[in-house]
Design a protein around this motif. Sequence first.
Motif, PDB file in Angstrom:
ATOM      1  N   ILE A  38       0.863  -1.185   0.000  1.00  0.00           N
ATOM      2  CA  ILE A  38       0.000   0.000   0.000  1.00  0.00           C
ATOM      3  C   ILE A  38       0.896   1.231   0.000  1.00  0.00           C
ATOM      4  O   ILE A  38       1.493   1.591   1.013  1.00  0.00           O
ATOM      5  CB  ILE A  38      -0.940   0.005   1.222  1.00  0.00           C
ATOM      6  N   LYS A  39       1.003   1.866  -1.160  1.00  0.00           N
ATOM      7  CA  LYS A  39       1.931   2.991  -1.321  1.00  0.00           C
ATOM      8  C   LYS A  39       1.260   4.271  -1.818  1.00  0.00           C
ATOM      9  O   LYS A  39       1.712   5.358  -1.518  1.00  0.00           O
ATOM     10  CB  LYS A  39       3.038   2.595  -2.314  1.00  0.00           C
ATOM     11  N   ARG A  40       0.195   4.125  -2.616  1.00  0.00           N
ATOM     12  CA  ARG A  40      -0.399   5.274  -3.296  1.00  0.00           C
ATOM     13  C   ARG A  40      -1.758   5.585  -2.654  1.00  0.00           C
ATOM     14  O   ARG A  40      -2.648   4.736  -2.607  1.00  0.00           O
ATOM     15  CB  ARG A  40      -0.567   4.988  -4.784  1.00  0.00           C
TER      16      ARG A  40
ATOM     17  N   ASP B 209      -3.816   2.837  -4.105  1.00  0.00           N
ATOM     18  CA  ASP B 209      -3.925   1.620  -3.310  1.00  0.00           C
ATOM     19  C   ASP B 209      -4.862   1.833  -2.114  1.00  0.00           C
ATOM     20  O   ASP B 209      -5.375   0.867  -1.547  1.00  0.00           O
ATOM     21  CB  ASP B 209      -2.550   1.216  -2.766  1.00  0.00           C
ATOM     22  N   TRP B 210      -5.029   3.091  -1.763  1.00  0.00           N
ATOM     23  CA  TRP B 210      -5.850   3.442  -0.599  1.00  0.00           C
ATOM     24  C   TRP B 210      -6.651   4.686  -0.954  1.00  0.00           C
ATOM     25  O   TRP B 210      -6.093   5.716  -1.320  1.00  0.00           O
ATOM     26  CB  TRP B 210      -4.945   3.701   0.592  1.00  0.00           C
ATOM     27  N   PHE B 211      -7.975   4.577  -0.837  1.00  0.00           N
ATOM     28  CA  PHE B 211      -8.852   5.732  -1.042  1.00  0.00           C
ATOM     29  C   PHE B 211      -9.411   6.145   0.312  1.00  0.00           C
ATOM     30  O   PHE B 211      -9.929   5.320   1.071  1.00  0.00           O
ATOM     31  CB  PHE B 211     -10.006   5.398  -1.992  1.00  0.00           C
ATOM     32  N   TYR B 212      -9.331   7.440   0.587  1.00  0.00           N
ATOM     33  CA  TYR B 212      -9.785   7.995   1.862  1.00  0.00           C
ATOM     34  C   TYR B 212     -10.697   9.185   1.574  1.00  0.00           C
ATOM     35  O   TYR B 212     -10.358  10.058   0.762  1.00  0.00           O
ATOM     36  CB  TYR B 212      -8.576   8.451   2.675  1.00  0.00           C
ATOM     37  N   ALA B 213     -11.845   9.229   2.243  1.00  0.00           N
ATOM     38  CA  ALA B 213     -12.729  10.395   2.119  1.00  0.00           C
ATOM     39  C   ALA B 213     -13.219  10.801   3.497  1.00  0.00           C
ATOM     40  O   ALA B 213     -13.504   9.952   4.352  1.00  0.00           O
ATOM     41  CB  ALA B 213     -13.910  10.085   1.208  1.00  0.00           C
TER      42      ALA B 213
ATOM     43  N   LEU C  18     -14.215   3.283  -9.348  1.00  0.00           N
ATOM     44  CA  LEU C  18     -13.033   3.548  -8.530  1.00  0.00           C
ATOM     45  C   LEU C  18     -12.928   2.468  -7.457  1.00  0.00           C
ATOM     46  O   LEU C  18     -13.789   2.357  -6.572  1.00  0.00           O
ATOM     47  CB  LEU C  18     -13.120   4.927  -7.876  1.00  0.00           C
ATOM     48  N   ARG C  19     -11.873   1.671  -7.530  1.00  0.00           N
ATOM     49  CA  ARG C  19     -11.632   0.601  -6.565  1.00  0.00           C
ATOM     50  C   ARG C  19     -10.243   0.765  -5.954  1.00  0.00           C
ATOM     51  O   ARG C  19      -9.360   1.333  -6.570  1.00  0.00           O
ATOM     52  CB  ARG C  19     -11.744  -0.773  -7.229  1.00  0.00           C
ATOM     53  N   ALA C  20     -10.094   0.239  -4.766  1.00  0.00           N
ATOM     54  CA  ALA C  20      -8.790   0.274  -4.092  1.00  0.00           C
ATOM     55  C   ALA C  20      -8.767  -0.831  -3.046  1.00  0.00           C
ATOM     56  O   ALA C  20      -9.817  -1.187  -2.491  1.00  0.00           O
ATOM     57  CB  ALA C  20      -8.555   1.637  -3.440  1.00  0.00           C
ATOM     58  N   PRO C  21      -7.603  -1.370  -2.745  1.00  0.00           N
ATOM     59  CA  PRO C  21      -7.517  -2.409  -1.711  1.00  0.00           C
ATOM     60  C   PRO C  21      -7.997  -1.956  -0.335  1.00  0.00           C
ATOM     61  O   PRO C  21      -8.493  -2.753   0.452  1.00  0.00           O
ATOM     62  CB  PRO C  21      -6.030  -2.752  -1.683  1.00  0.00           C
TER      63      PRO C  21
END
Length: 400
Positions: free
Chosen positions: A171-173, A228-232, A251-254
């Motif tokens: 998980i980097k981006r 790799d990570w979506f945050y809202a 929009l998908r992310a781990p």
Amino acid sequence: MLTSFLLRGLAVGTVVATAFGSPAAAQDVIKIGAPLPLTGPLAPEGLKQKRGYDLWAETANAKGGIKADGKTYTVEIVYTDYASNTPRAVQAAERLITEDKVNFLFAPFGSGATKAASAISEKYQIPMLAASASSAEIFNQGFKYIFSTLTGNETVSVPIAKLVAAKNKDIKRVAVLARNDLFPLAVAQEFEKAVKAEGMEVVASERYAIGTMDHSAAITQMRAARPDWFYASGYINDLILIRKQMADLGLRAPIITLIAGPAYAEFAKTVGPLAENVTSMSWWHPAVRYKGKDVFGSTEAFNAAWEKKYGGEADYIDASATADGAVLQLAIEAAGTIDPVKVRDALAALDVETFYGRVKFSSGGQIQTLQPPIFQLVDGKPVLLWPDALKAGDLKFMPK
């Protein structure tokens, strides 16, 4: 025993009074003003605070009221609806003091409205307890009359960044979408600092205006960034909309983390399968166990009272609002008076166990003694991931 409330509607300039139980005229009464967004887009959150305040007031009155000044006081809460409009929240707070003659205040919903109203409580030297304010901007003003039962935004940012970094080095981006409002923006900024400290890169960082209904442009841009990570961050209606539009636009992310809507049962009920494996942090959870000196006496007793009155479990806003009343009661009884300056001093000096946890405020008025848990929604229910004392499952990642 009296349990009553007044509801004043500011939006259309009318006054509606509602009471249940016997009249208060012949009794000694402590009046607490509570400006809340009972209509408008923030109404779900405002109604949560009201439920907490009502449970505390009913419980305190049923157990004999509040003892101070050689008297026994009953509790009356005076509600005003500021219709999700912050300037009206400030006006409401001042009217509650100058016209309704309240003894104390419960703060409006959220950090922004609380910060604005804190100038009023400071001006009139009326203690104000906040159930939903966590941003540092409120507590670094040098004010003495504002107290909050939520810890700082870093406490719901750093732990989840450390947990994800420890569980998955790939998980980097990270992509961040934040409501352009005091709390959502401040908590997103703390989150960005936390993930950068763990060696991650923020590849997209966008803001959306209050009241935004179409997030397609920001979501499309973030999809192109391949996070790799979506945050809202935002409030429940914002985050329901964002989660649905993410699915619509692919929009998908781990890892998907939303602050703070998933803490409410209404989030999972509304988005259904889209809630699966969404992560979040909450300032409190009913799985905690504390013995306290407050009117409830323990977390288990509070949970039982909540379930009996409302059904289901309390979330952190429900509990924090209830705790505001319980903490105010402890301070009044410690001061031995309803004199606002002496009650303020008693609040500042508190170091006490309650059903909500240990309560001790910083010099700026923010609680500093809680450890907010990390959770993940699984089959529509929160599964606690951290701290270890409450852990009920392991972090799950989504397919990208």
